[in-house]
Design an enzyme around this catalytic site. Structure first.
Site, mmCIF file in Angstrom:
data_model
loop_
_atom_site.group_PDB
_atom_site.id
_atom_site.type_symbol
_atom_site.label_atom_id
_atom_site.label_comp_id
_atom_site.label_asym_id
_atom_site.label_seq_id
_atom_site.Cartn_x
_atom_site.Cartn_y
_atom_site.Cartn_z
ATOM 1 C CD GLU A 94 -2.719 1.131 2.580
ATOM 2 O OE1 GLU A 94 -3.800 1.741 2.564
ATOM 3 O OE2 GLU A 94 -2.295 0.519 3.588
ATOM 4 C CE LYS A 106 -7.407 1.177 3.495
ATOM 5 N NZ LYS A 106 -6.265 1.864 4.135
ATOM 6 C CB CYS A 155 -4.200 -1.715 4.705
ATOM 7 S SG CYS A 155 -3.284 -1.250 6.201
#
Length: 266
Positions: A33, A106, A148
């Protein structure tokens, strides 16, 4: 990686490691990321946002995949959002011809005050969340893209499982405190409960913005065994994805078939 605010420097470092992986025979590469920019200020990434399909960061990804004839998961990069003061944290999958074949934005944003550290993060101030779940066919198996903080939301991965996922790519930048507490167990749990491979490529080290990330990049097999890990700092780890092993594990330990509750399609 341990990326900083200089995009060109970060791309040079990523290029060096992609080349190293390619020389070792990698066919699928996953970057962490924020590989291209970890700004001093959260708004720095907004200034570097690109239109879909255009811009130096995307051109870098297309060029690297094409040059090394490999599949490339481009961590996250800042793409334009529906409003000018935010970005989409987009994870792109590029094929060996240098073509984008999938994109995941995301979904879960890290708006958290980390207990015991005084650190506070508000990703929603600069990031617009995505809505779509991405699972795509590759030569290695059905690949699901996530990022994440998504790791903490198992329902996302159950929907991916209903869509046939076999490999999870999880570019990440966990904080040092949350990483120490939960990273290993979360990555291995996602592998175990879904009987799939997990490739978790992470930022790891100190950054010029004062942030410390946990690192511990991992490749985990469907039984939860850590095949390779890199505890900290820049570098490359490699492992073989054995689809036959995945299929035999699912056949001999059929917990997926034993599910009584299925996730509804999103």
């Amino acid at each position: 990686m341990a990326s900083g605010p200089n995009v060109n420097a970060n791309l040079l470092e990523a290029e060096r490691m992609i080349e190293e992986a390619a020389k070792q025979g990698a066919e699928l590469v996953v970057l962490p990321e924020n590989f291209a920019i970890m700004g001093v200020h959260e708004t720095d990434k907004v200034e570097q946002r690109e239109a879909p399909g255009e811009g130096p960061i995307q051109e870098f990804l297309f060029r690297q995949a094409r040059r090394h004839k490999l599949w490339l998961v481009g961590g996250t990069i800042p793409l334009e959002a529906s409003v000018p003061d935010r970005i989409r944290a987009a994870c792109l999958l590029i094929n060996p011809e240098g073509e984008q074949v999938a994109r995941y934005d995301k979904m879960h944003l890290f708006d958290v005050e980390v207990v015991g550290s005084g650190e506070k993060y508000t990703e929603s101030e600069t990031i617009e969340p995505g809505n779509d779940i991405t699972v795509v066919d590759t030569p290695f198996g059905r690949l699901g893209l996530s990022v994440c903080y998504d790791l903490r939301f198992p329902e996302l991965y159950r929907v991916m499982l209903d869509r046939g996922v076999e490999i999870l790519a999880v570019p990440s930048a966990f904080t040092a405190l949350t990483g120490k507490a939960h990273w290993d167990v979360l990555v291995r749990t996602r592998a175990i409960e879904n009987l799939c491979y997990v490739i978790a490529s992470a930022q790891g080290g100190y950054h010029l913005n004062g942030r410390e990330t946990w690192g511990d990049s991992m490749i985990v097999d469907p039984w939860g065994t850590v095949l390779k890990r890199l505890p900290r700092g820049p570098g490359v780890i490699m492992a073989k994805l054995d689809r036959g092993y995945l299929e035999s594990t699912r056949r001999l330990f059929p917990s997926i078939e034993h599910r009584r509750i299925k996730c509804s399609e999103v």
